[in-house]
Scaffold this motif. Sequence first.
Motif, PDB file in Angstrom:
ATOM      1  N   PRO A 164       1.347  -1.594   8.199  1.00  0.00           N
ATOM      2  CA  PRO A 164       2.182  -2.336   7.247  1.00  0.00           C
ATOM      3  C   PRO A 164       1.459  -2.669   5.955  1.00  0.00           C
ATOM      4  O   PRO A 164       2.085  -2.700   4.883  1.00  0.00           O
ATOM      5  CB  PRO A 164       2.576  -3.601   8.027  1.00  0.00           C
ATOM      6  CG  PRO A 164       1.559  -3.721   9.124  1.00  0.00           C
ATOM      7  CD  PRO A 164       1.171  -2.321   9.474  1.00  0.00           C
ATOM      8  N   GLU A 165       0.148  -2.885   6.013  1.00  0.00           N
ATOM      9  CA  GLU A 165      -0.583  -3.205   4.790  1.00  0.00           C
ATOM     10  C   GLU A 165      -0.710  -2.000   3.859  1.00  0.00           C
ATOM     11  O   GLU A 165      -1.065  -2.156   2.678  1.00  0.00           O
ATOM     12  CB  GLU A 165      -1.967  -3.755   5.123  1.00  0.00           C
ATOM     13  CG  GLU A 165      -2.854  -2.826   5.904  1.00  0.00           C
ATOM     14  CD  GLU A 165      -2.710  -2.988   7.415  1.00  0.00           C
ATOM     15  OE1 GLU A 165      -3.628  -2.526   8.131  1.00  0.00           O
ATOM     16  OE2 GLU A 165      -1.693  -3.556   7.873  1.00  0.00           O
ATOM     17  N   ALA A 166      -0.409  -0.796   4.360  1.00  0.00           N
ATOM     18  CA  ALA A 166      -0.477   0.416   3.524  1.00  0.00           C
ATOM     19  C   ALA A 166       0.845   0.718   2.828  1.00  0.00           C
ATOM     20  O   ALA A 166       0.906   1.615   1.987  1.00  0.00           O
ATOM     21  CB  ALA A 166      -0.891   1.611   4.376  1.00  0.00           C
ATOM     22  N   ILE A 167       1.898  -0.010   3.161  1.00  0.00           N
ATOM     23  CA  ILE A 167       3.223   0.298   2.632  1.00  0.00           C
ATOM     24  C   ILE A 167       3.354  -0.208   1.198  1.00  0.00           C
ATOM     25  O   ILE A 167       2.913  -1.313   0.871  1.00  0.00           O
ATOM     26  CB  ILE A 167       4.313  -0.310   3.538  1.00  0.00           C
ATOM     27  CG1 ILE A 167       4.256   0.340   4.923  1.00  0.00           C
ATOM     28  CG2 ILE A 167       5.704  -0.131   2.919  1.00  0.00           C
ATOM     29  CD1 ILE A 167       5.203  -0.275   5.927  1.00  0.00           C
ATOM     30  N   ARG A 168       3.974   0.605   0.354  1.00  0.00           N
ATOM     31  CA  ARG A 168       4.181   0.254  -1.046  1.00  0.00           C
ATOM     32  C   ARG A 168       5.634   0.552  -1.453  1.00  0.00           C
ATOM     33  O   ARG A 168       6.259   1.476  -0.931  1.00  0.00           O
ATOM     34  CB  ARG A 168       3.248   1.069  -1.959  1.00  0.00           C
ATOM     35  CG  ARG A 168       1.762   0.896  -1.703  1.00  0.00           C
ATOM     36  CD  ARG A 168       1.276  -0.500  -2.082  1.00  0.00           C
ATOM     37  NE  ARG A 168      -0.178  -0.587  -1.978  1.00  0.00           N
ATOM     38  CZ  ARG A 168      -0.836  -0.892  -0.858  1.00  0.00           C
ATOM     39  NH1 ARG A 168      -0.158  -1.105   0.271  1.00  0.00           N
ATOM     40  NH2 ARG A 168      -2.165  -0.978  -0.857  1.00  0.00           N
ATOM     41  N   GLY A 169       6.141  -0.222  -2.403  1.00  0.00           N
ATOM     42  CA  GLY A 169       7.410   0.085  -3.040  1.00  0.00           C
ATOM     43  C   GLY A 169       8.637  -0.353  -2.273  1.00  0.00           C
ATOM     44  O   GLY A 169       9.729   0.189  -2.513  1.00  0.00           O
ATOM     45  N   VAL A 170       8.522  -1.360  -1.394  1.00  0.00           N
ATOM     46  CA  VAL A 170       9.678  -1.802  -0.613  1.00  0.00           C
ATOM     47  C   VAL A 170      10.578  -2.678  -1.475  1.00  0.00           C
ATOM     48  O   VAL A 170      10.132  -3.672  -2.058  1.00  0.00           O
ATOM     49  CB  VAL A 170       9.243  -2.581   0.642  1.00  0.00           C
ATOM     50  CG1 VAL A 170      10.461  -3.006   1.459  1.00  0.00           C
ATOM     51  CG2 VAL A 170       8.290  -1.755   1.484  1.00  0.00           C
ATOM     52  N   LEU A 172       3.599  -8.411   2.167  1.00  0.00           N
ATOM     53  CA  LEU A 172       3.763  -9.213   0.954  1.00  0.00           C
ATOM     54  C   LEU A 172       2.672  -9.046  -0.106  1.00  0.00           C
ATOM     55  O   LEU A 172       2.989  -9.140  -1.302  1.00  0.00           O
ATOM     56  CB  LEU A 172       3.912 -10.685   1.332  1.00  0.00           C
ATOM     57  CG  LEU A 172       5.252 -11.034   1.982  1.00  0.00           C
ATOM     58  CD1 LEU A 172       5.254 -12.473   2.475  1.00  0.00           C
ATOM     59  CD2 LEU A 172       6.395 -10.798   1.006  1.00  0.00           C
ATOM     60  N   PRO A 173       1.409  -8.797   0.228  1.00  0.00           N
ATOM     61  CA  PRO A 173       0.423  -8.661  -0.856  1.00  0.00           C
ATOM     62  C   PRO A 173       0.703  -7.505  -1.810  1.00  0.00           C
ATOM     63  O   PRO A 173       0.265  -7.554  -2.971  1.00  0.00           O
ATOM     64  CB  PRO A 173      -0.896  -8.440  -0.091  1.00  0.00           C
ATOM     65  CG  PRO A 173      -0.685  -9.105   1.225  1.00  0.00           C
ATOM     66  CD  PRO A 173       0.754  -8.837   1.557  1.00  0.00           C
ATOM     67  N   HIS A 174       1.409  -6.465  -1.364  1.00  0.00           N
ATOM     68  CA  HIS A 174       1.609  -5.285  -2.212  1.00  0.00           C
ATOM     69  C   HIS A 174       3.086  -4.963  -2.444  1.00  0.00           C
ATOM     70  O   HIS A 174       3.396  -3.900  -2.997  1.00  0.00           O
ATOM     71  CB  HIS A 174       0.921  -4.075  -1.574  1.00  0.00           C
ATOM     72  CG  HIS A 174      -0.545  -4.271  -1.357  1.00  0.00           C
ATOM     73  ND1 HIS A 174      -1.462  -4.302  -2.389  1.00  0.00           N
ATOM     74  CD2 HIS A 174      -1.266  -4.481  -0.214  1.00  0.00           C
ATOM     75  CE1 HIS A 174      -2.679  -4.505  -1.904  1.00  0.00           C
ATOM     76  NE2 HIS A 174      -2.587  -4.620  -0.587  1.00  0.00           N
TER      77      HIS A 174
END
Length: 299
Positions: free
Chosen positions: A81-87, A109-111
């Motif tokens: 989940p920490e690798a996910i971007r652009g949600v 949430l951080p990204h």
Amino acid sequence: MNITRPAVRPVSGTPLTGTFAAPPEAGPDDVTLWWLGQAGFALRHRGGLILIDPYLSDTLAEKYRGTLFPHRRMHSAPVAPEAIRGVDAVLCTHGHTDHMDPGTIRALLPHNDPRFVVPRAERARALERGVPAARLTGTTAGERVELDGGSTVEPVPAAHEHLEQDEHGDHRFLGYVLTVGGVRVYHSGDCVPYDGQAERLRALRADVALLPVNGRDRHRTENGVPGNFTVREAAELCEAAGIPQLLCHHFGLFDFNTVDPEDTRDALRRRATPLSWTVPRVGDAYVLTPGGPTAKEDR
């Protein structure tokens, strides 16, 4: 509004990354869908990315270690989940941890700065799980939520294993009919059949149903694990509601709460109906092409 009936076709060999890039086979009007395990899905249409019920952590294994149902994963999360971007949006159908997961929420949430759509009856739980109040939209059956990019969410009741409402009449368990890229996708959440369900869904004209098929039994229910449709019930709902395509889920993650995917395929092959169906594989991409020909089955 005229909504086309999409084809659902599997696309293999495209690695899943945190950007959820559409595979080369997807056209500009197509919707790409990935099964994330359990009831979790990601849907990509052009620049937009929507997650439904993502459970991508080990929160439940930590919570239930040493108990009757230890919730150990049978497969790893297909993407961190920490690798996910652009949600753009995260839809949670109800407050159970494998559908509203604090581990996944906090890692996203951080990204990402997504909008979270949750049952209004579970607003307090969503805040406890880390959803920012400014990004939280509570809803209930019969409403309509407009998302950025033109997608819409129409909540419907879900029975897990019963219909349940709070003191304000808001449903604790929801399904969502998500319109994205000209395709109407029904995600039932955790659900069993209930009176009037097929008629309600027929009026909403879903193209594809994402339905759990892990069933239910007394042992699980009496030990705090409410159930879902059997594969037969899932197929019967699609047929009664006029939904031409079924995509099964909610199996293969926890050993106490699963079904054999080959048994599921066999049961669907035996049905003498025009229903098209897919028993997906975790992390694989499936392309929904509006107006394309449908296949009887995905083997």
